[in-house]
Design an enzyme around this catalytic site. Structure first.
Site, short mmCIF file in Angstrom:
data_model
loop_
_atom_site.label_atom_id
_atom_site.label_comp_id
_atom_site.label_asym_id
_atom_site.label_seq_id
_atom_site.Cartn_x
_atom_site.Cartn_y
_atom_site.Cartn_z
N ASP A 1 0.94 -2.12 32.47
CA ASP A 1 0.79 -2.20 33.91
C ASP A 1 -0.69 -2.01 34.29
O ASP A 1 -1.16 -0.90 34.26
CB ASP A 1 1.68 -1.18 34.62
N GLU B 1 -8.24 7.21 27.16
CA GLU B 1 -6.98 6.45 27.22
C GLU B 1 -7.13 5.04 26.67
O GLU B 1 -6.23 4.53 26.01
CB GLU B 1 -6.52 6.42 28.67
#
Length: 570
Positions: free
Chosen positions: A317, A501
């Site tokens: 996403d 991340e």
């Protein structure tokens, strides 16, 4: 302490008829005890708080929309909502003051300052306790769902456990010999399967309407490396529940129809897609979703909301992979795309169900699951292979043909050993030519500004590529992926003393960009993959704590001249 509800009686099994002509699957569930039915899910905050939730998010009271989604009401939400309706039109009403009085806002995590001079491995090993949480109980109206055992969160704004993240985190826990933590996390996911009938995106009420890439089978397989077949037998009922969730409604489908997460193509092939049961804005990204829907008045907002939510279920996403126009998020149509990676993961689940059934002495069910896996493998090779381009890709339910876009998902059939050998070599060549960059594997070759596109590279996809390529003897390409990504991680760590991340793989030493929130550090799955890769490039008799200065030889492969790490400007 909550006792994990890992019940073994009344488990689910399937009777399957597999006809050669149509590979029609017929599922019949054995009766289950009533107490094993999933509980009614608690309501998410957008439903509990109605107009108050919408108003707080609409005026962007907090920079991150997740803040209010995670806020805990101090009393019954119905009473808070009644007070709000009485007060909101009064002169001098202060919405922020009202929220501060009636809610407990999530606390900012303490800034972790690592000791100076730590190697990469030492830094990661020191982070495990920092990222570990315990939530044996939660407030009655808290969006956080309690779990029986401690768990490791990704880090940053992510204050809960996430489904697919956790597998890659667990790889690192195993490398650090924290098998107790691995067992705890598998137990937690088993508990969720027993409680809700599926593993939600994360342990929040607003995540209950969807799952994420199904890695539970991999988790059980990892635990079995330490505990043997006992782990397979213990979690067989939960593996079956996972499968039942993904295949819900398949027995009633006619060719060309879809139901939630399962689709039946015109030729009778059964495959799966991502789906969210709700079609409203996501509470954690409320205004972002409303803004996206308003930007495309030609589509029903509910349709856009479901496709946004379903992309969140995919883990990607967002990405051009799901969009008609890479520059317009409102053209997203996740639910009309059959993803190659999802179906590869479900092939693995079917194979693990067969293995676990056999371990439990149930050869009949083992054979049935093997037949299902074979049928899915045939479906992948028939419908998810782009013969013209020479790579695995997604299937488009609207155009009724395989899509052309190359993404890192092309490597998932290799990762689960479902690819034909000649096709695996073509995938390796395409990966090397189009996705491999100086800092690792790019997610796609499209620069859309979305975080699951170029130039970003993500740790889980680096590991899928590495292991998938190794499975088919593509060791040099696998080592290139490993070495380049590790170099990127090392350079970023040397400069900033943290793992992040995602990474910009167009160079080395830079965190990734794009997305709905700032770059997060921590970071669970990067930590796990980094440890796995360090142990891959260094011999067991001489483990390395940081990335070596030169690229090691790929095992069993002819080796090009050693490459030194690319120097970057701090």
């Amino acid at each position: 302490m909550i006792t994990p509800a890992l019940r073994h009686s009344g488990t689910l099994s399937f009777a399957i008829k597999l006809t050669v002509a149509s590979t029609l699957l017929t599922f019949a569930s054995l009766s289950a005890h009533a107490e094993e039915q999933p509980a009614s899910p608690p309501q998410p905050p957008d439903i509990l708080l109605g107009p108050l939730f919408n108003d707080v998010q609409s005026v962007k009271l907090f920079p991150d929309q997740k803040t209010f989604a995670d806020a805990v009401p101090n009393s019954d939400p119905l009473m808070i909502l009644a007070d709000y309706r009485m007060q909101r039109n009064q002169s001098g009403f202060d919405l922020r003051h009202f929220v501060d009085v009636n809610f407990t806002l999530p606390k900012e995590g303490e800034k972790y300052v690592p000791p100076e001079g730590q190697s990469l491995r030492e830094h990661i090993d020191g982070l495990w306790p920092v990222l570990t949480r315990t939530t044996e109980s939660a407030g009655k109206w808290d969006s956080l769902l309690p779990l029986p055992e401690p768990y490791v969160v990704p880090g940053g704004r992510f204050r809960e456990v996430y489904y697919w993240d956790s597998y890659f985190t667990m790889l690192g826990l195993a490398e650090s010999d924290h098998w107790d933590k691995v067992a705890d996390m598998v137990a937690n996911f088993g508990y969720e399967l027993d409680s809700w009938g599926h593993i939600p995106n994360g342990n929040r009420t607003y995540y209950l309407s969807r799952s994420q890439p199904p890695f539970f089978a991999f988790m059980v397989e990892l635990l079995a490396q330490h505990e043997g077949d006992d782990a397979l037998k213990k979690y067989l009922p939960q593996l079956q529940k996972e499968y039942a969730y993904w295949m819900e409604g398949v027995e009633n489908l006619q060719p060309g129809e879809q139901n939630k997460r399962v689709v039946k193509l015109d030729d009778g092939t059964v495959l799966n897609r991502y789906w969210d049961d709700r079609d409203t804005p996501r509470p954690e990204s409320w205004m972002e979703d409303i803004t996206t829907a308003k930007s495309n008045p030609n589509r029903p907002a509910t349709e856009i909301y479901r496709d946004l939510r379903s992309a969140a279920a995919s883990g990607w996403d967002f990405s051009s992979r799901w969009m008609d126009d890479p520059n317009q998020l409102s053209t997203i149509r996740t639910t009309s795309i059959v993803p190659v990676d999802l179906n590869a993961l479900l092939y693995k689940l079917e194979k693990m169900l067969a293995r676990a059934s056999k371990a439990a002495g149930d050869d009949a069910n083992a054979n049935q699951y093997e037949a299902l896996a074979s049928a899915r493998q045939k479906g992948i090779e028939t419908h998810l292979w782009n013969n013209q381009e020479g790579w695995y890709a997604d299937y488009d339910l609207k155009s009724k043909k395989v899509r052309n876009q190359l993404t890192a998902a092309t490597l998932f059939p290799l990762y689960v050993n479902a690819a034909a050998k000649d096709r695996a070599s073509k995938v390796a060549a395409a990966t090397q030519a189009h996705l491999l960059q100086p800092g690792g594997l790019s997610t796609t070759s499209v620069k859309s500004g979305q975080q699951w596109d170029a130039p970003n590279g993500w740790a889980p996809l680096q590991w899928v590529a590495t292991e998938g390529l190794q499975n088919y003897g593509q060791d040099n390409v696998a080592m290139d992926v490993t070495w380049r990504f590790l170099t990127n991680v090392q350079h970023t760590y040397d400069r900033e003393q943290k793992l992040v991340e995602k990474y910009d793989v167009s160079s080395t030493g830079t965190g990734g960009g794009g997305g709905e929130y700032p770059l997060q550090d921590g970071f669970g799955w990067t930590n796990g993959v980094t440890l796995k890769m360090l142990d891959l490039i260094c011999p067991k008799e001489k483990p390395c704590d940081s990335v070596p200065a030169t690229r090691p030889a790929a095992p069993g492969a002819s080796q090009p001249a050693p490459q030194k790490q690319v120097e970057t400007t701090p």
